[in-house]
Design a protein around this motif. Structure first.
Motif, PDB file in Angstrom:
ATOM      1  N   ASN A  20       0.811  -1.207   0.000  1.00  0.00           N
ATOM      2  CA  ASN A  20       0.000   0.000   0.000  1.00  0.00           C
ATOM      3  C   ASN A  20       0.852   1.269   0.000  1.00  0.00           C
ATOM      4  O   ASN A  20       0.558   2.230  -0.712  1.00  0.00           O
ATOM      5  CB  ASN A  20      -0.930   0.011   1.212  1.00  0.00           C
ATOM      6  CG  ASN A  20      -1.980  -1.077   1.159  1.00  0.00           C
ATOM      7  OD1 ASN A  20      -2.216  -1.686   0.122  1.00  0.00           O
ATOM      8  ND2 ASN A  20      -2.628  -1.313   2.290  1.00  0.00           N
ATOM      9  N   ALA A  21       1.916   1.265   0.797  1.00  0.00           N
ATOM     10  CA  ALA A  21       2.751   2.448   0.923  1.00  0.00           C
ATOM     11  C   ALA A  21       3.460   2.785  -0.379  1.00  0.00           C
ATOM     12  O   ALA A  21       3.663   3.961  -0.699  1.00  0.00           O
ATOM     13  CB  ALA A  21       3.761   2.264   2.045  1.00  0.00           C
ATOM     14  N   LYS A  22       3.850   1.761  -1.135  1.00  0.00           N
ATOM     15  CA  LYS A  22       4.577   1.971  -2.386  1.00  0.00           C
ATOM     16  C   LYS A  22       3.668   2.017  -3.601  1.00  0.00           C
ATOM     17  O   LYS A  22       4.148   2.229  -4.717  1.00  0.00           O
ATOM     18  CB  LYS A  22       5.627   0.881  -2.572  1.00  0.00           C
ATOM     19  CG  LYS A  22       6.714   0.886  -1.513  1.00  0.00           C
ATOM     20  CD  LYS A  22       7.736  -0.203  -1.776  1.00  0.00           C
ATOM     21  CE  LYS A  22       8.838  -0.178  -0.739  1.00  0.00           C
ATOM     22  NZ  LYS A  22       9.845  -1.235  -0.975  1.00  0.00           N
ATOM     23  N   ASN A  23       2.365   1.792  -3.384  1.00  0.00           N
ATOM     24  CA  ASN A  23       1.403   1.779  -4.490  1.00  0.00           C
ATOM     25  C   ASN A  23       1.867   0.837  -5.597  1.00  0.00           C
ATOM     26  O   ASN A  23       1.871   1.187  -6.782  1.00  0.00           O
ATOM     27  CB  ASN A  23       1.190   3.192  -5.032  1.00  0.00           C
ATOM     28  CG  ASN A  23      -0.098   3.337  -5.816  1.00  0.00           C
ATOM     29  OD1 ASN A  23      -1.095   2.676  -5.532  1.00  0.00           O
ATOM     30  ND2 ASN A  23      -0.079   4.218  -6.820  1.00  0.00           N
ATOM     31  N   THR A  24       2.238  -0.361  -5.187  1.00  0.00           N
ATOM     32  CA  THR A  24       2.853  -1.324  -6.083  1.00  0.00           C
ATOM     33  C   THR A  24       2.240  -2.701  -5.871  1.00  0.00           C
ATOM     34  O   THR A  24       1.930  -3.082  -4.742  1.00  0.00           O
ATOM     35  CB  THR A  24       4.369  -1.387  -5.847  1.00  0.00           C
ATOM     36  OG1 THR A  24       4.942  -0.101  -6.103  1.00  0.00           O
ATOM     37  CG2 THR A  24       5.033  -2.410  -6.753  1.00  0.00           C
ATOM     38  N   VAL A  25       2.078  -3.430  -6.955  1.00  0.00           N
ATOM     39  CA  VAL A  25       1.634  -4.816  -6.901  1.00  0.00           C
ATOM     40  C   VAL A  25       2.763  -5.699  -7.427  1.00  0.00           C
ATOM     41  O   VAL A  25       3.508  -5.301  -8.336  1.00  0.00           O
ATOM     42  CB  VAL A  25       0.327  -5.019  -7.690  1.00  0.00           C
ATOM     43  CG1 VAL A  25       0.525  -4.747  -9.170  1.00  0.00           C
ATOM     44  CG2 VAL A  25      -0.229  -6.409  -7.459  1.00  0.00           C
TER      45      VAL A  25
END
Length: 123
Positions: free
Chosen positions: A74-79
């Protein structure tokens, strides 16, 4: 709109591991349902894995179940797509995608796509 950028593809030996990343910009992933697709030479694009951003429930294609894991930061907005026990038949261009509709594995229901990252698994 959201922009998606994949990274982490490459050449690995059968049985090896690789982790793909997909970073979103423009809008947060929380607005969408992220997923991974792949397209091998001469084949149609197929669903690999998806995740509900809120709640984090995951779903997979039968061909990768138990070997691949989709996750989010969530913090890095990454999957991410962690790929273990890779097989030559996993060779494909892997695409990150985002859908407005939740919990879908249909490519025509995904609204945004990255440019793809190539994964090659040698025997």
């Amino acid at each position: 709109q959201v922009q998606l950028v994949e990274s982490g593809g490459g050449l690995v030996q059968a049985g090896g591991s690789l982790r793909l990343s997909c970073a979103a910009s423009g809008r947060p992933f929380s607005v969408y349902t992220p997923g991974w697709f792949r397209q091998a030479p001469g084949k149609e694009r197929e669903f690999v894995a998806g995740i509900s951003w809120r709640g984090g429930s995951t779903y997979y294609a039968d061909s990768v179940l138990g070997r691949f894991t989709i996750s989010r930061d969530n913090a890095k907005n990454t999957v991410y797509l962690q790929m273990n026990s890779l097989k030559p038949e996993d060779t494909a261009v892997y695409y990150c995608a985002a859908a407005v509709k939740p919990t879908t594995r249909r490519p025509d229901e995904y609204d945004y796509w990255g440019q793809g990252t190539k994964v090659t698994v040698s025997s």
